[in-house]
Design an enzyme around this catalytic site. Structure first.
Site, PDB file in Angstrom:
ATOM      1  N   ASP A  25      26.083 -31.587  16.504  1.00  0.00           N
ATOM      2  CA  ASP A  25      24.876 -30.826  16.832  1.00  0.00           C
ATOM      3  C   ASP A  25      25.144 -29.353  17.119  1.00  0.00           C
ATOM      4  OD1 ASP A  25      23.197 -32.882  16.338  1.00  0.00           O
ATOM      5  OD2 ASP A  25      22.903 -33.461  18.430  1.00  0.00           O
ATOM      6  N   ASP A  37       0.850  -1.178   0.000  1.00  0.00           N
ATOM      7  CA  ASP A  37       0.000   0.000   0.000  1.00  0.00           C
ATOM      8  C   ASP A  37       0.891   1.235   0.000  1.00  0.00           C
ATOM      9  OD1 ASP A  37      -2.187   1.627   0.106  1.00  0.00           O
ATOM     10  OD2 ASP A  37      -2.510   1.383   2.258  1.00  0.00           O
ATOM     11  N   ASP A  40      -4.356  -4.315   5.760  1.00  0.00           N
ATOM     12  CA  ASP A  40      -4.706  -3.964   7.135  1.00  0.00           C
ATOM     13  C   ASP A  40      -6.185  -4.130   7.456  1.00  0.00           C
ATOM     14  OD1 ASP A  40      -5.761  -1.876   5.704  1.00  0.00           O
ATOM     15  OD2 ASP A  40      -4.378  -0.359   6.455  1.00  0.00           O
ATOM     16  N   ASP A  70      -9.168  -6.845   3.203  1.00  0.00           N
ATOM     17  CA  ASP A  70      -7.872  -7.289   2.691  1.00  0.00           C
ATOM     18  C   ASP A  70      -7.614  -8.768   2.985  1.00  0.00           C
ATOM     19  OD1 ASP A  70      -7.283  -4.788   1.735  1.00  0.00           O
ATOM     20  OD2 ASP A  70      -6.175  -4.167   3.510  1.00  0.00           O
TER      21      ASP A  70
END
Length: 889
Positions: free
Chosen positions: A715, A345, A617, A621
C-alpha cells in the site's frame, strides 16, 4: 435612475457597481471605499445615506452563531463512516475470518497478532481515506460559488459559504445566488428558478421586497438584495438538495478498474475454493484447509486497485490546485492526457489583458501614440478620444475602457473635451447581433442630448449607414491596423432631441463616423514557448476570439499558432455541421466568433474525433464548456455559471497554467499505470507461495499474518512512492493518449506477469532447494520470505518509470521512495531477526550471513527486471515499426 454594473463589454468580474438611490447614482468600487452621489447639477458628492452593509466584526460573529451557509447535506465522511466502509472491504473481512479460524483452532496467540495487524492496516487505510477526503473538501471550498457583498462600506468577493443574514449582496448576470433574501434594487433583473420550481422560463425580479432564492441563477440584469436566510434555512435547504459536488464520476478509467477488480475477485474466489478442497483432500483438517484458502484469496484480491485510483486522482487534483488550477470533476484528470485540441480565447489568456491605446485614425490621418508625451495629442484627434471615453463606463473595469480613460486624463485635461458634469441617461449594451454599445448623455448646458458609440468597425459603420465604398475603405484601414496585432474599434457620435422619446434600437440614431482606435494588448511572454510545447505534445492550439480576423492572425503568428486560414463567425453561420467539421480539421484561428458559435466549433471538433479542452468565462460560454471534454473556466473573470459548467477552473487566466495542467494530467495517469503494473506483479509470487506448497506437499510458507504484513508493504509503495514520482521527462513530447487505449494493455499485463513470475520462480526455487538440504521448514520459510520482500522492494525501481535507460533506475528518486524502502527493509529485518517477533510470524531467525545472502538474492533481481523491460520495450518498438511498414498508405 438606471442600475448598471461596470463589467465593460466582456463580462469580467465586477469592479465598480452603480446603485440607484432617490437622489442620484451611488458608485461602489471593489477595493475602493469611495461612495459618491451624482446630483442634478452633475457634481459628485459623498452620499450620507450610502448603504455600508454589515460591520465585518458583526458578520464574523453571525457566521459563528449561525454556522456556514451550507445546506447541511455534507459530502464529508466522518471517521466512523470511513472506518465502517473499510471494515466492510473483502480484505478486512478475510483478515477477521482468519482470526476467527485461529480462535476456533485454539490458537489465540496468532489470532491476537492478526487482530493487531488488522488494527494497524485499518488505521493506515482510514488515514489515507481521510487524506483523500481532505483534498476533495479543500477543492469543494475553493470551487464553491462566490458572492459579492457590501461590508463596512467596502465591496468584497467572498466564498458563498461565508454569507450571513443581513448581508447586502450585489447580483449580476451569471451569478449563482448564494442565499435567500429580499430584493432592494434591480435593473432588468431575471433569475432562473428551475432548480426549485422545475420551470425553465426566467422569472423577472423588479420590485423591491420580492424574494430571491438560494441556488437560482441570474440570467439577466443586476440587483442588490438583503439576505434573510442561509444554509438549511433557505428554500433549497429545506428541499435538501446540494449544489456543489466533486466526486469520481463514471468514467472509462473507473469502469476499467472495476472490471479488472471483478475478474480478479472471481478468479480469486474460484482458486481459493479449489485450494481449500485440494488441501482437505490431500491433508485433511477442514479448518486448515479454509485457512489456506483464505490466505490465497487474500493474496489474489486486488483491494488496492480502486483505492490507488481514487488516491491518485484526488492527490492529482490537489497538486493541480498548487498550479492555480481547481478540479471540479476528478475524471477530468484522466482526460487531460487525451487532449488533442486546446481551444483558447485571445484576450487575457494568450495576451496580458493590459490594454493601451496605440493608434488613432481620423480621416486620412493616423497617429502612433507610443512614446507620446502628456498633453501633446494633436487637436484633430481630440474628438475621437472624447467620444471613445463617452462611450465607455464612467468608472470602468474593462481594460479597453480603462485605457481610454487613462489616455484622456493624460491628453485632454483642460481642453474642454472631458465632461464630468454630464449625466448618463441611457445605455445601449453590446449584443451578439450588434457588436457596438452606445451611451446617451444629457446636461443642462446642452441643447440636445449627446450619443457616443464604439464597437467593431463594421458594426459602427453600419450604424452610420455609410455607403459601401466608404465601408470598404474603412475596412481596409482597420485591417492594416489589425495586421499589427491591434484590437481595432470604431467610434461615432449622434445627437438626440431633449425630451423626445429614446429609441429602443441604436440604428434609429443618426450617427456620424469619427474614426478608428487601435489598442495594443501584449502577448504573454511565456505563450510562444507554451504553444511550442503543445505542438511537441501533439496538441493543436486553436484561438477563438471576437476580435478582427487580421488582429487574430497577427497575434496567432506572434504566439506560434499556425493555420491554413482564418474563419469568421459569419463563415461559421453560413456552413452546415458537415462543412464546418471538415473545415475545423485544418483551421486553427477563428475570429469575430459569437459566444454561441463556440458550441458549434466544439461539436465540429468532436465530430472529427478530437478530444477538446476549452476555456470560457461568460454565461453564453457555458454550453460550449459543458460540451467540451474538458471545460476550463477562467477564474478571475469567469461567471459562476461558467465555473459550474466546467471541469477545471483556472485561478490565474494564464495559458501556461493550462499547459501545466495537461502535463500534470499526463503525469498522474502515467504514475497510476506504473502503480497498477507493480501491484499486479507483486501479487503473482504471493499467489504462487500460497498455492504451490499445497500442490507439492511442502510446508506452507504464507499465512494470513504474512499477507497482512505484505499489505503494509504494498500500500505505501503504491499510494506514496508512485504518486510522488515526477514522471518521465518526455511525457510532453509524446502524442496524446488514444481514447481507446486502456490503462493496462496486454503489454503491461504481460510485463507484470513476467516480473511477478520471475520473483515467484526464484522464491519457490530457493524454498524447494533449502528444504532439500534438510534445513528446518521455519528457516526455509524465513529465507523465502526475505527474498520475496526484498525482490518486491527492488521491483519498485524499474516500475517507477517506463523508461528503459539504466540511469532511469536512480534518477528522480524521491525522499518518499527512500523512506518507504528503508521502512520496508527495517520492518523485514525486525520480524525475521528479533526472536520475539520471528516466533509470532512462525519464522526461525537466520544467521546474519544467511539473511544477507537471501536479501542479496532478492535485490539482485533488479538486473533481470530491467533487462526484461528493455527486451519487451524493443520487441514492442520493432512490432510497431513493422506495422507501419505494412500498413496501406
Amino acid at each position: 435612475m438606471q442600475w448598471r454594473q461596470g463589467r465593460g463589454q466582456h463580462g469580467a468580474d465586477p469592479g465598480c457597481v452603480a446603485h440607484p438611490l432617490d437622489s442620484g447614482d451611488l458608485y461602489t468600487c471593489a477595493n475602493d471605499t469611495r461612495k459618491t452621489q451624482v446630483d442634478s447639477d452633475g457634481q459628485r458628492r459623498m452620499n450620507p445615506e450610502t448603504p455600508t452593509g454589515l460591520d465585518p466584526g458583526a458578520a464574523a460573529q453571525r457566521l459563528r452563531d449561525d454556522g456556514p451557509n451550507e445546506l447541511g447535506v455534507s459530502q464529508r465522511r466522518s471517521l466512523r463512516d470511513i472506518a465502517w466502509e473499510v471494515v466492510r472491504e473483502p480484505m478486512f473481512l478475510l483478515l477477521l475470518g482468519a482470526g476467527a479460524i485461529y480462535l476456533a483452532m485454539g490458537d489465540a496467540h496468532d489470532a491476537l497478532i492478526l487482530l493487531g495487524f488488522v488494527i494497524i492496516i485499518m488505521t493506515l487505510t482510514v488515514l489515507q481515506e481521510r487524506r483523500t477526503d481532505n483534498a476533495l473538501e479543500a477543492l469543494r471550498d475553493l470551487s464553491s460559488p462566490r458572492a459579492l457583498v457590501l461590508r463596512g462600506g467596502q465591496t468584497l468577493r467572498i466564498p458563498g459559504r461565508d454569507v450571513v443574514r443581513e448581508d447586502l449582496l450585489l447580483l449580476a448576470e451569471g451569478d449563482r445566488v448564494p442565499a435567500d433574501g429580499e430584493l432592494l434594487q434591480a435593473h432588468e433583473l431575471a433569475t432562473d428558478e428551475s432548480m426549485l420550481t422545475g420551470e425553465s422560463e426566467a422569472v423577472a425580479k423588479q420590485r423591491p421586497g420580492e424574494r430571491v432564492f438560494a441556488g437560482t441563477l441570474v440570467v439577466r440584469g443586476q440587483g442588490m438584495m438583503r439576505v434573510t436566510a442561509t444554509g438549511r434555512r433557505t428554500e433549497l435547504g429545506r428541499i435538501g438538495q446540494s449544489l456543489q459536488t466533486i466526486e469520481l464520476q463514471a468514467s472509462p478509467l473507473r469502469e476499467e478498474v472495476a472490471r479488472l477488480t471483478r475478474r480478479l475477485v472471481v478468479v480469486g474466489l474460484a482458486l481459493s475454493l479449489a485450494l481449500s478442497l485440494l488441501f482437505w483432500a490431500l491433508r485433511g483438517g477442514w479448518l486448515d484447509a479454509i485457512l489456506a484458502g483464505v490466505t490465497l484469496a487474500m493474496g489474489i484480491l486486488p483491494q488496492e486497485l480502486p483505492v490507488i485510483m481514487i488516491v491518485f486522482l484526488a492527490l492529482g487534483a490537489r497538486r493541480l490546485a498548487g498550479h492555480q488550477v481547481l478540479t471540479r470533476r476528478l475524471d477530468a484528470i484522466e482526460t487531460l492526457g487525451q487532449t488533442t485540441v486546446l481551444c483558447v480565447d485571445k484576450t487575457g489568456t494568450l495576451t496580458e489583458n493590459r490594454m493601451a491605446v496605440a493608434v488613432l485614425s481620423v480621416g486620412e490621418q493616423t497617429l502612433d501614440l507610443r512614446g507620446l508625451l502628456p498633453a501633446s495629442l494633436p487637436e484633430p484627434f481630440h474628438e475621437l478620444l472624447e467620444y471613445a471615453v463617452l462611450a465607455s463606463e464612467t468608472d470602468p473595469h474593462d481594460p479597453m475602457e480603462r485605457a481610454f480613460h487613462a489616455l484622456a486624463a493624460a491628453q485632454l485635461a483642460g481642453t474642454g473635451h472631458l465632461h464630468p458634469q454630464w449625466t448618463l441617461a441611457r445605455e445601449y449594451e453590446l449584443s451578439p447581433q450588434l457588436l457596438a454599445m452606445s451611451h446617451l448623455w444629457r446636461s443642462s448646458t446642452l441643447a440636445r442630448e449627446v450619443v457616443a458609440t464604439k464597437g467593431a468597425p463594421e458594426a459602427v459603420a453600419a450604424l452610420c449607414h455609410l455607403p459601401d465604398a466608404r465601408r470598404d475603405q474603412l475596412a481596409a484601414q482597420a485591417g492594416r491596423m489589425a495586421d499589427s496585432g491591434l484590437r481595432v474599434l470604431g467610434v461615432a457620435r449622434a445627437r438626440h432631441h431633449s425630451g423626445s422619446e429614446w429609441p429602443d434600437n441604436q440604428h434609429d440614431f443618426d450617427f456620424e463616423w469619427i474614426g478608428l482606435v487601435g489598442l495594443a494588448d501584449p502577448l504573454r511572454a511565456e505563450v510562444p514557448a507554451a504553444v511550442a510545447q503543445c505542438r511537441r505534445a501533439g496538441i493543436r492550439v486553436v484561438m477563438i476570439t471576437g476580435d478582427h480576423p487580421r488582429t487574430a492572425a497577427a497575434i496567432s503568428a506572434q504566439a506560434g499558432i499556425e493555420s491554413t486560414a482564418v474563419l469568421t463567425g459569419d463563415d461559421i453561420a453560413a456552413m452546415d455541421a458537415t462543412a464546418l467539421a471538415q473545415r475545423v480539421a485544418s483551421v486553427n484561428i477563428f475570429a469575430r466568433v459569437r459566444p454561441r458559435q463556440k458550441l458549434a466549433l466544439v461539436q465540429a471538433l468532436k465530430a472529427q474525433g478530437e478530444v477538446v479542452a476549452m476555456t470560457g468565462d461568460g454565461v453564453n460560454d457555458a454550453p460550449a464548456l459543458k460540451a467540451a471534454h474538458i471545460g476550463m473556466a477562467m477564474g478571475q473573470r469567469g461567471t459562476d455559471v461558467a465555473r459550474e459548467a466546467s471541469a477545471l477552473v483556472l485561478l490565474q487566466d494564464d495559458f501556461s497554467a493550462i499547459v501545466q495542467a495537461i502535463a500534470r494530467g499526463r503525469r498522474t495517469f502515467a504514475n497510476l499505470r506504473q502503480a497498477m503494473v507493480y501491484t499486479l506483479a507483486v501479487h503473482v509470487p504471493i499467489v504462487g507461495l500460497a498455492l504451490l506448497p499445497v500442490l507439492f506437499g511442502w510446508p506452507l510458507v504464507l499465512a494470513p499474518l504474512h499477507i497482512a504484513f505484505l499489505e503494509l508493504v504494498i500500500d505505501p509503495a503504491c499510494s506514496l512512492v508512485f504518486e510522488a514520482e515526477q514522471g518521465d521527462a518526455d511525457l510532453m513530447t509524446q502524442a496524446p493518449r488514444r481514447t481507446t487505449e486502456p490503462l493496462l494493455s496486454g503489454w503491461h499485463v504481460s510485463l507484470s506477469l513476467a516480473q511477478g513470475g520471475l520473483v515467484m520462480a526464484v522464491v519457490v526455487g530457493l524454498y524447494a532447494w533449502v528444504l532439500g538440504q534438510g534445513i528446518p521448514a521455519a528457516m526455509a520459510s524465513t529465507a523465502a520470505f526475505v527474498v520475496l520482500v526484498t525482490a518486491n522492494a527492488a521491483l519498485i525501481l524499474p516500475s517507477r518509470s517506463s523508461q528503459t535507460s539504466w540511469h532511469s533506475l536512480w534518477s528522480g528518486f524521491t525522499p518518499v521512495s527512500l523512506w518507504v524502502l528503508a521502512g520496508t527493509l527495517a520492518a523485514l529485518g525486525a520480524i525475521t531477526t528479533v526472536p520475539l517477533l520471528a516466533r509470532a510470524f512462525g519464522f526461525a531467525p537466520l544467521a546474519a550471513a544467511h539473511w544477507l545472502a537471501a536479501a542479496a538474492i532478492g535485490l539482485s533481481l533488479l538486473l533481470p527486471f530491467h533487462l526484461h523491460k528493455i527486451m519487451l520495450h524493443n520487441f514492442r518498438q520493432q512490432r510497431s515499426r513493422r506495422g507501419k511498414r505494412t500498413s496501406p498508405p
